[in-house]
Design an enzyme around this catalytic site. Structure first.
Site, PDB file in Angstrom:
ATOM      1  CE  LYS A 218       3.382 -10.110  -2.337  1.00 38.55           C
ATOM      2  NZ  LYS A 218       3.065  -8.318  -2.819  1.00 38.55           N
TER       3      LYS A 218
ATOM      4  CE1 TYR B 129       3.662  -6.012   2.125  1.00 34.66           C
ATOM      5  CE2 TYR B 129       1.969  -7.520   2.615  1.00 34.66           C
ATOM      6  CZ  TYR B 129       2.984  -7.330   1.700  1.00 34.66           C
ATOM      7  OH  TYR B 129       3.451  -7.878   1.010  1.00 34.66           O
TER       8      TYR B 129
ATOM      9  CG  HIS C 256       7.545  -9.578   0.677  1.00 34.92           C
ATOM     10  ND1 HIS C 256       7.283  -8.120   0.835  1.00 34.92           N
ATOM     11  CD2 HIS C 256       8.161  -9.810   1.627  1.00 34.92           C
ATOM     12  CE1 HIS C 256       7.978  -7.702   1.902  1.00 34.92           C
ATOM     13  NE2 HIS C 256       8.469  -8.707   2.363  1.00 34.92           N
TER      14      HIS C 256
ATOM     15  CD  GLU D 164      10.228  -7.965   5.500  1.00 29.11           C
ATOM     16  OE1 GLU D 164      10.493  -8.692   4.663  1.00 29.11           O
ATOM     17  OE2 GLU D 164       9.302  -6.671   5.147  1.00 29.11           O
TER      18      GLU D 164
ATOM     19  CG  ASN E  38       2.984  -7.445  -6.451  1.00 28.94           C
ATOM     20  OD1 ASN E  38       2.858  -8.458  -5.498  1.00 28.94           O
ATOM     21  ND2 ASN E  38       3.754  -6.592  -6.203  1.00 28.94           N
TER      22      ASN E  38
HETATM   23  P1  IDP Z   1       7.351  -4.037  -3.092  1.00 27.95           P
HETATM   24  O1  IDP Z   1       6.408  -5.492  -2.650  1.00 27.95           O
HETATM   25  O2  IDP Z   1       7.860  -4.086  -4.444  1.00 27.95           O
HETATM   26  O3  IDP Z   1       8.140  -3.881  -2.078  1.00 27.95           O
HETATM   27  P2  IDP Z   1       5.519  -2.227  -1.786  1.00 27.95           P
HETATM   28  O4  IDP Z   1       5.628  -0.603  -2.397  1.00 27.95           O
HETATM   29  O5  IDP Z   1       6.504  -2.310  -0.859  1.00 27.95           O
HETATM   30  O6  IDP Z   1       6.382  -3.100  -3.000  1.00 27.95           O
HETATM   31  O7  IDP Z   1       4.205  -2.415  -1.576  1.00 27.95           O
HETATM   32  C1  IDP Z   1       3.833  -3.687  -1.178  1.00 27.95           C
HETATM   33  C2  IDP Z   1       2.909  -4.482  -1.824  1.00 27.95           C
HETATM   34  O8  IDP Z   1       1.403  -3.746  -1.970  1.00 27.95           O
HETATM   35  C3  IDP Z   1       3.184  -4.519  -3.474  1.00 27.95           C
HETATM   36  O9  IDP Z   1       3.994  -5.927  -3.691  1.00 27.95           O
HETATM   37  C4  IDP Z   1       1.708  -4.642  -4.113  1.00 27.95           C
HETATM   38  O10 IDP Z   1       1.289  -6.261  -3.638  1.00 27.95           O
HETATM   39  C5  IDP Z   1       0.849  -3.749  -3.137  1.00 27.95           C
HETATM   40  N1  IDP Z   1       0.894  -2.274  -3.747  1.00 27.95           N
HETATM   41  C6  IDP Z   1       1.882  -1.570  -3.601  1.00 27.95           C
HETATM   42  N2  IDP Z   1       1.525  -0.392  -4.252  1.00 27.95           N
HETATM   43  C7  IDP Z   1       0.257  -0.636  -4.771  1.00 27.95           C
HETATM   44  C8  IDP Z   1      -0.735   0.273  -5.665  1.00 27.95           C
HETATM   45  O11 IDP Z   1      -0.338   1.223  -6.045  1.00 27.95           O
HETATM   46  N3  IDP Z   1      -1.825  -0.436  -5.964  1.00 27.95           N
HETATM   47  C9  IDP Z   1      -2.263  -1.736  -5.727  1.00 27.95           C
HETATM   48  N4  IDP Z   1      -1.387  -2.390  -4.926  1.00 27.95           N
HETATM   49  C10 IDP Z   1      -0.101  -1.932  -4.445  1.00 27.95           C
HETATM   50 MG    MG Z   2       8.162  -3.539   0.087  1.00 27.05          MG
END
Ligand code: IDP
Ligand code: MG
Length: 156
Positions: free
Chosen positions: A9, A49, A115, A126, A112
């Site tokens: 990212k 997304y 992805h 994807e 974070n």
């Molecule tokens: P993942 O990336 O671990 O699969 P997902 O639940 O698919 O997690 O969420 C996609 C992305 O959205 C996350 O990697 C993160 O960047 C963001 N995200 C998910 N939940 C939150 C939240 O509660 N607050 C802020 N950002 C979030």
């Molecule tokens: Mg995810």
């Protein structure tokens, strides 16, 4: 063999962590079969997304993912999808276990770093969003005879 879509990212690119994160996948024995530095459009981020549309973090997520370049990777190996997800760690940097990419390199819950596709269906969808035909390569690595046990005829 599975192939999964990994995105380093914008925070990973800006913080100069691309090499260290790629090294973890290479050291694990997974094969990099596609790589592309690109800036994601709003449309592509929305398609990628789509399952998160309507969630409170969705607009911030799309804004973040389109704010600066990302490095998109196709990564291959036996069980590559689950292995990569384990290497990434839990979604939130504040919770991800030490030893995982998110656990070792970040503290933020939204920034974070990485992805990874979460299922074979997601990986197929994807990969086709980010790579055109021919951009994910099939090539032999001689080292695979030491990465995998081929004694039973297939890689284990
Ligand atoms: P993942 O990336 O671990 O699969 P997902 O639940 O698919 O997690 O969420 C996609 C992305 O959205 C996350 O990697 C993160 O960047 C963001 N995200 C998910 N939940 C939150 C939240 O509660 N607050 C802020 N950002 C979030
Ligand atoms: Mg995810």
């Amino acid at each position: 063999m599975e192939t999964t879509l990994i995105i380093l990212k914008p925070d990973a690119v800006q913080r100069g962590l691309m090499g260290r994160i790629i090294s973890r996948f290479e050291e694990k024995g997974l094969q990099i079969v596609g790589a592309k530095l690109m800036q994601i459009s709003k449309e592509l981020a929305a398609t990628h997304y789509k399952d998160h549309q309507g969630k409170p973090f969705y607009n911030g997520l799309v804004g973040f993912m389109t704010s600066a370049p990302v490095l998109v990777l196709a990564i291959r190996g036996v069980g590559a999808i689950a292995i990569s997800r384990n290497m990434m760690g839990a979604t939130f940097g504040s919770k991800a276990a030490p030893g995982s990419i998110r656990g070792d390199f970040g503290v933020s819950n939204s920034f974070n770093l990485i992805h990874g596709s979460d299922s074979p269906e997601a990986a197929a969808r994807e990969l086709s969003l980010f790579f055109k035909a021919g951009e994910v390569l099939d090539f032999e690595r001689r080292i695979d005879t030491w990465v995998y046990d081929f004694g039973g005829g297939k890689p284990e």
